[in-house]
Design an enzyme around this catalytic site. Structure first.
Site, PDB file in Angstrom:
ATOM      1  N   ASN A 178      23.328 -30.767 -10.610  1.00 22.74           N
ATOM      2  CA  ASN A 178      22.044 -30.697 -11.426  1.00 22.74           C
ATOM      3  C   ASN A 178      21.028 -30.594 -10.328  1.00 22.74           C
ATOM      4  O   ASN A 178      20.588 -31.529  -9.952  1.00 22.74           O
ATOM      5  CB  ASN A 178      22.023 -31.843 -12.384  1.00 22.74           C
ATOM      6  CG  ASN A 178      20.513 -31.827 -12.926  1.00 22.74           C
ATOM      7  OD1 ASN A 178      19.906 -30.952 -13.011  1.00 22.74           O
ATOM      8  ND2 ASN A 178      20.108 -32.862 -13.436  1.00 22.74           N
ATOM      9  N   TRP A 179      20.524 -29.155 -10.116  1.00 25.88           N
ATOM     10  CA  TRP A 179      19.598 -28.945  -9.294  1.00 25.88           C
ATOM     11  C   TRP A 179      18.093 -29.607  -9.458  1.00 25.88           C
ATOM     12  O   TRP A 179      17.240 -29.603  -8.870  1.00 25.88           O
ATOM     13  CB  TRP A 179      19.403 -27.379  -9.065  1.00 25.88           C
ATOM     14  CG  TRP A 179      20.486 -26.790  -8.299  1.00 25.88           C
ATOM     15  CD1 TRP A 179      22.001 -27.673  -7.781  1.00 25.88           C
ATOM     16  CD2 TRP A 179      20.698 -25.616  -7.886  1.00 25.88           C
ATOM     17  NE1 TRP A 179      22.499 -26.590  -7.429  1.00 25.88           N
ATOM     18  CE2 TRP A 179      22.006 -25.447  -7.234  1.00 25.88           C
ATOM     19  CE3 TRP A 179      19.748 -24.330  -7.999  1.00 25.88           C
ATOM     20  CZ2 TRP A 179      22.445 -24.264  -6.613  1.00 25.88           C
ATOM     21  CZ3 TRP A 179      20.379 -23.280  -7.416  1.00 25.88           C
ATOM     22  CH2 TRP A 179      21.531 -22.980  -6.850  1.00 25.88           C
ATOM     23  N   LYS A 180      18.034 -29.983 -10.916  1.00 22.24           N
ATOM     24  CA  LYS A 180      16.813 -30.370 -11.555  1.00 22.24           C
ATOM     25  C   LYS A 180      15.648 -29.269 -11.092  1.00 22.24           C
ATOM     26  O   LYS A 180      16.081 -28.138 -11.111  1.00 22.24           O
ATOM     27  CB  LYS A 180      16.302 -31.570 -10.782  1.00 22.24           C
ATOM     28  CG  LYS A 180      17.514 -32.811 -11.030  1.00 22.24           C
ATOM     29  CD  LYS A 180      16.903 -34.191 -10.825  1.00 22.24           C
ATOM     30  CE  LYS A 180      18.066 -34.999 -10.526  1.00 22.24           C
ATOM     31  NZ  LYS A 180      17.695 -36.414 -11.231  1.00 22.24           N
TER      32      LYS A 180
ATOM     33  N   HIS B  12      19.742 -34.990 -21.022  1.00 23.07           N
ATOM     34  CA  HIS B  12      19.290 -35.819 -19.542  1.00 23.07           C
ATOM     35  C   HIS B  12      18.118 -36.796 -19.800  1.00 23.07           C
ATOM     36  O   HIS B  12      17.277 -36.494 -20.433  1.00 23.07           O
ATOM     37  CB  HIS B  12      19.226 -34.763 -18.521  1.00 23.07           C
ATOM     38  CG  HIS B  12      19.074 -35.304 -17.171  1.00 23.07           C
ATOM     39  ND1 HIS B  12      18.253 -36.043 -16.655  1.00 23.07           N
ATOM     40  CD2 HIS B  12      20.324 -35.439 -16.219  1.00 23.07           C
ATOM     41  CE1 HIS B  12      18.530 -36.377 -15.466  1.00 23.07           C
ATOM     42  NE2 HIS B  12      19.575 -36.016 -15.265  1.00 23.07           N
TER      43      HIS B  12
ATOM     44  N   GLU C  86      15.910 -37.753 -18.223  1.00 24.50           N
ATOM     45  CA  GLU C  86      14.331 -37.087 -17.779  1.00 24.50           C
ATOM     46  C   GLU C  86      13.800 -36.459 -18.955  1.00 24.50           C
ATOM     47  O   GLU C  86      12.730 -36.537 -19.076  1.00 24.50           O
ATOM     48  CB  GLU C  86      14.618 -36.335 -16.163  1.00 24.50           C
ATOM     49  CG  GLU C  86      14.918 -37.215 -15.210  1.00 24.50           C
ATOM     50  CD  GLU C  86      15.813 -36.438 -14.117  1.00 24.50           C
ATOM     51  OE1 GLU C  86      15.642 -35.236 -13.909  1.00 24.50           O
ATOM     52  OE2 GLU C  86      16.061 -37.264 -13.039  1.00 24.50           O
TER      53      GLU C  86
ATOM     54  N   GLU D 113      25.356 -41.428 -17.464  1.00 23.64           N
ATOM     55  CA  GLU D 113      24.500 -41.541 -16.430  1.00 23.64           C
ATOM     56  C   GLU D 113      23.281 -42.784 -16.558  1.00 23.64           C
ATOM     57  O   GLU D 113      22.673 -42.564 -17.211  1.00 23.64           O
ATOM     58  CB  GLU D 113      23.594 -40.371 -16.395  1.00 23.64           C
ATOM     59  CG  GLU D 113      24.361 -39.235 -16.171  1.00 23.64           C
ATOM     60  CD  GLU D 113      23.657 -38.074 -15.398  1.00 23.64           C
ATOM     61  OE1 GLU D 113      23.857 -37.579 -14.339  1.00 23.64           O
ATOM     62  OE2 GLU D 113      22.542 -37.700 -15.811  1.00 23.64           O
TER      63      GLU D 113
ATOM     64  N   GLY E  53      18.727 -40.976  -9.084  1.00 21.30           N
ATOM     65  CA  GLY E  53      17.721 -40.601  -8.244  1.00 21.30           C
ATOM     66  C   GLY E  53      17.364 -41.888  -7.346  1.00 21.30           C
ATOM     67  O   GLY E  53      16.300 -41.801  -6.795  1.00 21.30           O
TER      68      GLY E  53
ATOM     69  N   SER F 215      23.236 -41.138  -8.670  1.00 14.61           N
ATOM     70  CA  SER F 215      23.333 -41.398  -7.339  1.00 14.61           C
ATOM     71  C   SER F 215      24.871 -41.437  -6.621  1.00 14.61           C
ATOM     72  O   SER F 215      25.386 -41.981  -5.745  1.00 14.61           O
ATOM     73  CB  SER F 215      22.800 -42.952  -6.698  1.00 14.61           C
ATOM     74  OG  SER F 215      21.565 -42.708  -6.947  1.00 14.61           O
TER      75      SER F 215
ATOM     76  N   GLY G 258      23.082 -34.915  -8.884  1.00 12.14           N
ATOM     77  CA  GLY G 258      21.476 -34.634  -8.645  1.00 12.14           C
ATOM     78  C   GLY G 258      21.381 -34.308  -7.178  1.00 12.14           C
ATOM     79  O   GLY G 258      21.660 -33.317  -6.733  1.00 12.14           O
ATOM     80  N   GLY G 259      20.535 -35.294  -6.426  1.00  9.96           N
ATOM     81  CA  GLY G 259      20.264 -35.255  -5.311  1.00  9.96           C
ATOM     82  C   GLY G 259      21.255 -34.386  -4.189  1.00  9.96           C
ATOM     83  O   GLY G 259      20.996 -33.443  -3.451  1.00  9.96           O
TER      84      GLY G 259
END
Ligand code: PEP
Length: 252
Positions: free
Chosen positions: A8-10, A98, A100, A169, A175, A213, A234-235
């Site tokens: 997930n590149w966000k 998600h 976010e 999640e 993150g 993470s 993600g990251g």
């Protein structure tokens, strides 16, 4: 069942950065991968990633995903992207719910369920995210929260529910560098698995991803848990060497 590692590149990337990242990923995937792979990219870059798949042989096994989808089919919904549009761009997946988006865009369980339904109707697999906040975990409400979030999607999608992917999640792990321990993650996955089993006799087809993470160092032990069928990353999905290490850890 093969595991699924989905990046997930966000809201990250640029034409140049995406090309560099995917070229590095393609080179690392030349020899194949032990799992299914997807990258969920910002909507403006879906066409670029689709084009890069044609020029980089190593990306053949990488599916494309969006990070959101409209619950509406078409019409006066400025700024929204429909599931049919995503299908046009060869998306296989769309992340829905998600944390976010639940947090910053006030997405409710009902809206997330409608988005999952819109995706399924267009032949796109929704990656349905569920997860508790730190306050909810500390109040002992983890199971109640994730079951409520998933129940809304089950209720709205009937027998199609076997076509979804679920991502657990924990919000406090996204993150933050804090990961659920493999035991903590497995315990919630077992609850979700049981809930899906009660909803459909096809539940064995549903992949349950862990996200929060996950990185090159902790992926193997998380992915070794019996009810963890992959990861939503993600990251670490923005760094090709890290993402490749997670992919390598995702053998059955
Ligand atoms: C995510 O965005 O879904 C996620 C899990 O992020 P991170 O891996 O950076 O915690």
């Amino acid at each position: 069942m093969k595991k699924l590692i989905a990046g997930n590149w966000k809201m990250n990337g640029s034409l140049a950065a995406n090309e560099a990242l995917l070229a590095e990923l393609a080179a690392g995937l030349q020899a194949g991968a032990p799992c299914e792979i997807a990258v969920c990219v910002p909507a403006p870059y879906l066409a670029q990633v689709q084009a890069l798949k044609k020029t980089h042989a190593g990306l053949a096994q990488v599916d494309i995903g969006a990070q959101d989808v409209s619950a509406q089919a078409s019409g006066a919904y400025t700024g929204e992207v429909s599931a049919a549009m995503l299908k046009d761009l060869n998306c296989r997946y769309a992340v829905v719910g998600h944390s976010e988006r639940r947090q910053y865009h006030a997405e409710t369980d009902a809206l997330v369920a409608d988005k999952a339904r819109a995706a399924l109707a267009a032949g796109i697999t929704p990656i349905v995210c569920v997860g508790e906040t730190l306050a909810e975990r500390e109040a002992g409400r983890t199971v109640e929260v994730v079951k409520r979030q998933l129940a809304a999607v089950i209720h709205a999608n009937g027998h199609c529910i076997s076509e979804i992917v679920v991502a657990y999640e924990p919000v406090w792990a996204i993150g933050t560098g804090k990961t659920a321990t493999p035991e903590e993650a497995q315990a919630v996955h077992a609850v979700l698995r049981a809930q899906l089993k009660a909803a459909t006799d096809q539940s064995a087809r549903i992949k349950l991803l862990y996200g929060g993470s996950m990185n090159a160092a902790n992926a193997a032990t998380l992915l070794a848990q019996p009810d963890i069928d992959g990861g939503l990353i993600g990251g670490a999905s923005l760094k090709a060497p890290d993402f490749l290490k997670i992919i390598a850890a995702a053998h059955v």
